[in-house]
Design an enzyme around this catalytic site. Structure first.
Site, PDB file in Angstrom:
ATOM      1  N   ASP A  17      -6.635  -3.584  -2.560  1.00 34.74           N
ATOM      2  CA  ASP A  17      -5.888  -4.513  -1.713  1.00 34.74           C
ATOM      3  C   ASP A  17      -6.602  -5.871  -1.704  1.00 34.74           C
ATOM      4  O   ASP A  17      -7.804  -5.934  -1.965  1.00 34.74           O
ATOM      5  CB  ASP A  17      -5.833  -3.927  -0.289  1.00 34.74           C
ATOM      6  CG  ASP A  17      -4.663  -4.479   0.500  1.00 34.74           C
ATOM      7  OD1 ASP A  17      -3.855  -5.232  -0.068  1.00 34.74           O
ATOM      8  OD2 ASP A  17      -4.556  -4.159   1.696  1.00 34.74           O
ATOM      9  N   ARG A  52       6.236  -3.514   8.901  1.00 39.00           N
ATOM     10  CA  ARG A  52       5.055  -3.296   9.751  1.00 39.00           C
ATOM     11  C   ARG A  52       5.322  -3.814  11.171  1.00 39.00           C
ATOM     12  O   ARG A  52       4.972  -3.177  12.164  1.00 39.00           O
ATOM     13  CB  ARG A  52       3.827  -3.988   9.163  1.00 39.00           C
ATOM     14  CG  ARG A  52       2.558  -3.743  10.003  1.00 39.00           C
ATOM     15  CD  ARG A  52       1.361  -4.448   9.436  1.00 39.00           C
ATOM     16  NE  ARG A  52       0.966  -3.860   8.175  1.00 39.00           N
ATOM     17  CZ  ARG A  52       0.290  -4.533   7.225  1.00 39.00           C
ATOM     18  NH1 ARG A  52      -0.037  -5.791   7.402  1.00 39.00           N
ATOM     19  NH2 ARG A  52      -0.041  -3.934   6.099  1.00 39.00           N
ATOM     20  N   THR A 105       0.846  -1.204   0.000  1.00 38.71           N
ATOM     21  CA  THR A 105       0.000   0.000   0.000  1.00 38.71           C
ATOM     22  C   THR A 105       0.878   1.250   0.000  1.00 38.71           C
ATOM     23  O   THR A 105       0.610   2.222  -0.722  1.00 38.71           O
ATOM     24  CB  THR A 105      -0.913   0.022   1.247  1.00 38.71           C
ATOM     25  OG1 THR A 105      -1.520  -1.256   1.377  1.00 38.71           O
ATOM     26  CG2 THR A 105      -1.975   1.093   1.163  1.00 38.71           C
TER      27      THR A 105
END
Ligand code: ADE
Length: 360
Positions: free
Chosen positions: A130, A238, A86
């Site tokens: 996504d 992440r 993303t």
């Protein structure tokens, strides 16, 4: 592909409403406390760390599109979650100087959802979908002519009064992201001009991500502290970013707030994240296969039921790193723990024997 015409009821066509499920999220100014991930997302290639081969290719593709004054080809990014698919789409939009509309396949359940988004696009804009492998058949078939020739074929009315309308769309770029490229249908995959895999990050790249995030959040961290967190972040930005926050909490409560190697290691030990970055669920999965199924092979459904996780979480979140780290193997008859997996959990031999003491 034969369903070039999409059966949409009158309501669908006249008012392509999208507000019901709000499938589009517009990236905008964000508050770091409320939306941590968006706040620390890099916005340009200069601040986006890692994936260097991919970045180099993309820079050339973008320059070529700009020289031709044409939108980018449709792009597909695949790879494990948390590697920045993303984020990269946002960077591309920024570098192209165009708007991006972000949605995900589960939010595009009804024809009107995808039609609404497509019709809201302006020329050159980017549509990011996504989890694109989860798109349903109807939505996929609406996308085919939209991606290929930039139009929608819509049928309105019922049986005898049926009318077909070809609605032109502005030239846009679709960026799809998926953790499971293999689950994408052939016709959809073939419509992407550019297909790229995102790779796990090295410890050094993750340490850079960590230092950048710490800088934005005004957290003090030294080089060794950043590397200590990086080593336990499973190659995934992440996870690294999440751990910086947790370790920073520990540093603040137990010390002076500064993250050093010692503080990072102590804090991650308390969080039960081991030196490979495995958490309790990962170790539980390996241990179960070794102790209850003699190291495997065993089916993923059986494992999921036994440890109380759903199959999708195991497949999408746990497994990619265990496979990449060589601790787990995938065979046609199910999952198997590798000799390295046995060693990592403290078992002495390739086969579990009930007299053995495990370290966990
Ligand atoms: N945060 C998450 N992913 C990142 C990346 N690739 N570079 C910099 N910061 C990030």
């Amino acid at each position: 592909y034969l369903a070039m015409s999409i059966i949409a009821d009158d309501n669908d066509f006249e008012k392509p409403k999208i507000e019901k499920k709000n499938p589009v999220v517009k990236p905008e100014a964000v508050d770091c406390d409320k939306n941590f991930e968006n706040c620390i997302r890099p916005k340009s290639f200069d601040t986006y760390i890692g994936q260097s081969a991919l970045k180099d290719t993309l820079k050339i593709t973008i320059k070529a599109a700009q020289k031709r004054e044409k939108p980018l080809d449709h792009l597909l990014f695949y790879g494990p979650p948390g590697l920045g698919k993303t984020t990269l789409a946002g960077v591309i939009a920024q570098e192209m100087g165009v708007e991006i509309k972000i949605t995900s396949a589960p939010a595009l359940e009804r024809p009107r959802d995808i039609i609404g988004i497509l019709m809201s696009l302006q020329g050159g804009e980017i549509l990011f979908i996504d989890e694109i492998h989860r798109l349903n058949k109807v939505a996929e078939e609406i996308l085919y002519p939209a991606m290929e020739d930039f139009y929608l074929d819509m049928t309105t009315g019922k049986s005898q009064t049926v009318k077909t309308l070809r609605v032109p769309l502005p030239k846009f770029t679709l960026i799809g992201a998926t953790t499971k490229a293999g689950e994408l249908s052939g016709p959809l995959r073939d419509r992407f001009g550019i297909i790229h895999r995102l790779e796990f990050y090295t410890d050094e790249e993750l340490a850079q991500v960590i230092k950048r995030t710490a800088g934005i959040l005004e957290i003090e961290i030294d080089e060794k502290g950043a590397l200590a967190i990086a080593r336990r972040s499973r190659g995934t930005p992440r996870i690294a970013n999440r751990l910086v926050k947790r370790v920073s909490d520990y540093a603040l409560v137990k010390h002076d707030g500064k993250i050093t190697e010692d503080i990072a290691n102590k804090s991650l030990d308390i969080l039960k994240i081991d030196e490979f970055g495995l958490d309790t669920t990962d170790r539980c999965l390996l241990k179960l296969i070794i102790e209850k199924y003699e190291g495997g092979p065993v089916g993923i459904e059986t494992i999921a039921a036994a440890i109380g996780e759903d199959v999708r979480t195991l497949e999408d979140v746990c497994e990619p790193f265990l496979l990449q780290a060589g601790l787990l193997q995938r065979t046609p008859r199910g999952r198997k723990v590798s000799p390295a997996g046995y060693r990592h959990l403290g078992y002495k031999t390739g086969k579990f024997d009930t007299n053995q003491q495990t370290l966990f």
